[in-house]
Design an enzyme around this catalytic site. Structure first.
Site, mmCIF file in Angstrom:
data_model
loop_
_atom_site.group_PDB
_atom_site.id
_atom_site.type_symbol
_atom_site.label_atom_id
_atom_site.label_comp_id
_atom_site.label_asym_id
_atom_site.label_seq_id
_atom_site.Cartn_x
_atom_site.Cartn_y
_atom_site.Cartn_z
ATOM 1 N N ASP A 154 0.831 -1.203 0.000
ATOM 2 C CA ASP A 154 0.000 0.000 0.000
ATOM 3 C C ASP A 154 0.861 1.247 0.000
ATOM 4 O OD1 ASP A 154 -2.611 1.380 2.189
ATOM 5 O OD2 ASP A 154 -2.350 1.443 0.000
ATOM 6 N N ASN A 187 -5.169 -0.572 -4.274
ATOM 7 C CA ASN A 187 -5.137 0.459 -5.322
ATOM 8 C C ASN A 187 -4.717 -0.023 -6.695
ATOM 9 O OD1 ASN A 187 -3.644 2.053 -2.653
ATOM 10 N ND2 ASN A 187 -5.712 2.629 -3.328
ATOM 11 N N LYS A 247 2.889 3.363 -5.715
ATOM 12 C CA LYS A 247 2.293 2.373 -6.629
ATOM 13 C C LYS A 247 3.297 1.883 -7.660
ATOM 14 C CE LYS A 247 -0.864 3.393 -3.945
ATOM 15 N NZ LYS A 247 -0.847 2.615 -2.656
HETATM 16 O O1 LIG Z 1 -0.401 7.019 -2.732
HETATM 17 C C1 LIG Z 1 -1.013 6.242 -2.010
HETATM 18 N N1 LIG Z 1 -0.371 5.536 -1.056
HETATM 19 C C2 LIG Z 1 1.085 5.665 -0.905
HETATM 20 C C3 LIG Z 1 1.489 6.900 -0.077
HETATM 21 C C4 LIG Z 1 3.002 7.083 -0.019
HETATM 22 C C5 LIG Z 1 3.694 5.830 0.506
HETATM 23 C C6 LIG Z 1 5.173 6.097 0.786
HETATM 24 N N2 LIG Z 1 5.762 4.931 1.424
HETATM 25 C C7 LIG Z 1 5.285 4.337 2.512
HETATM 26 C C8 LIG Z 1 6.131 3.300 2.853
HETATM 27 C C9 LIG Z 1 7.148 3.258 1.906
HETATM 28 C C10 LIG Z 1 8.302 2.449 1.743
HETATM 29 N N3 LIG Z 1 9.133 2.678 0.718
HETATM 30 C C11 LIG Z 1 8.864 3.685 -0.158
HETATM 31 C C12 LIG Z 1 7.758 4.519 -0.054
HETATM 32 C C13 LIG Z 1 6.899 4.301 0.997
HETATM 33 C C14 LIG Z 1 -2.499 6.133 -2.129
HETATM 34 C C15 LIG Z 1 -3.185 7.106 -2.873
HETATM 35 C C16 LIG Z 1 -4.575 7.046 -2.997
HETATM 36 C C17 LIG Z 1 -5.312 8.080 -3.790
HETATM 37 C C18 LIG Z 1 -4.943 9.417 -3.691
HETATM 38 C C19 LIG Z 1 -5.621 10.382 -4.432
HETATM 39 C C20 LIG Z 1 -6.685 10.004 -5.257
HETATM 40 F F1 LIG Z 1 -7.341 10.944 -5.956
HETATM 41 C C21 LIG Z 1 -7.051 8.680 -5.364
HETATM 42 C C22 LIG Z 1 -6.353 7.709 -4.630
HETATM 43 C C23 LIG Z 1 -5.306 6.024 -2.380
HETATM 44 C C24 LIG Z 1 -4.619 5.049 -1.653
HETATM 45 O O2 LIG Z 1 -5.294 4.026 -1.041
HETATM 46 C C25 LIG Z 1 -3.220 5.089 -1.534
HETATM 47 O O3 LIG Z 1 -2.611 4.088 -0.819
HETATM 48 MG MG LIG Z 2 -3.984 2.477 -0.487
#
Ligand SMILES: O=C(NCCCCCn1ccc2cnccc21)c1cc(-c2ccc(F)cc2)cc(O)c1O
Ligand SMILES: [Mg+2]
Length: 214
Positions: A141, A170, A144
């Site tokens: 999660d 997602n 992506k």
């Molecule tokens: O971006 C998403 N999640 C990721 C967030 C950043 C993670 C960073 N991170 C964490 C651990 C880690 C380890 N290594 C590297 C990087 C790491 C996300 C976005 C949406 C979404 C947003 C706007 C929209 F209009 C529609 C949908 C919905 C979701 O459910 C999501 O999960």
């Molecule tokens: Mg998510």
């Protein structure tokens, strides 16, 4: 100084949820995100699917990539028997500060190890630094465009076993096309799509469950 959305979500948990009661923490976050401010938790609809898969796998060692505020961390950890552990990775230290407090409010801090850093750096350290033999369950999660890179890295590091279950959030919105293509065409994975909706909306999204066949 202005508060952040994760800080306001934490305040809602501390106001509405009962200490030591994971379900009340889950409900408080879902109500906050549905009625006050949308946030990117897996949510209640996809969360119910996550619950089913976690209960079915009943993992001894689980990995979550992407803690955010700890919502799915609480959903997973509340289902784990004693003596099992969930390692959750979060890249953003400010999110991690909030997640630690949400997880503690739920009373699940003894089952959860939250590590701040990037998956690409931390996955290769899992055996040496974290004493992990292999993962029974992985919830993806995070970024992506890292899903595919990271399951290949988990394979290379010998952290997957025959039967390890990967569950990816997602896969439709925002979408993970290369990951989907890989797990659906690679004979070493048995994959299935669980159609659902983007958290707290009517937009289509879903979870992809993929079993590593070794
Ligand atoms: O971006 C998403 N999640 C990721 C967030 C950043 C993670 C960073 N991170 C964490 C651990 C880690 C380890 N290594 C590297 C990087 C790491 C996300 C976005 C949406 C979404 C947003 C706007 C929209 F209009 C529609 C949908 C919905 C979701 O459910 C999501 O999960
Ligand atoms: Mg998510």
């Amino acid at each position: 100084t202005w508060s952040t959305r994760p800080q306001r979500l934490l305040k809602a948990v501390q106001k509405k949820a009962t200490r030591g009661d994971p379900q009340s923490v889950i409900s408080a976050i879902d109500n906050f995100c549905r009625h006050k401010e949308w946030a990117m938790n897996v949510g209640d609809e996809k969360g119910a699917i996550l619950d089913c898969v976690v209960s079915e796998v009943n993992p001894s060692t689980a990995l979550e990539l992407g803690t955010y505020c700890g919502y799915s961390t609480v959903r997973i950890a509340r289902l784990l028997p004693p003596e099992t552990r969930l390692i959750t990775l979060e890249f953003n230290p400010d999110y991690a500060v909030v997640a630690r407090q949400v997880i503690a409010w739920a009373g699940l801090q003894d089952k959860v190890e939250l590590v701040v850093g990037a998956s690409g750096d931390l996955i290769p350290q899992m055996k040496q630094q974290f004493g992990v033999k292999e993962f029974d369950f992985v919830f993806l999660d995070h970024w992506k465009d890292r899903y595919l890179l990271d399951i290949k890295l988990l394979e290379e590091c010998g952290l997957l076993r025959r039967g390890t279950v990967l569950l990816a959030d997602n896969v439709i919105c925002p979408g993970t096309p290369e990951y989907l293509e890989y797990v659906r065409t690679n004979p070493r994975y048995e994959s299935r799509y669980f159609k659902s909706h983007l958290e707290y909306t009517k937009v289509e999204d879903g979870l992809e469950k993929s079993i590593f066949l070794g």
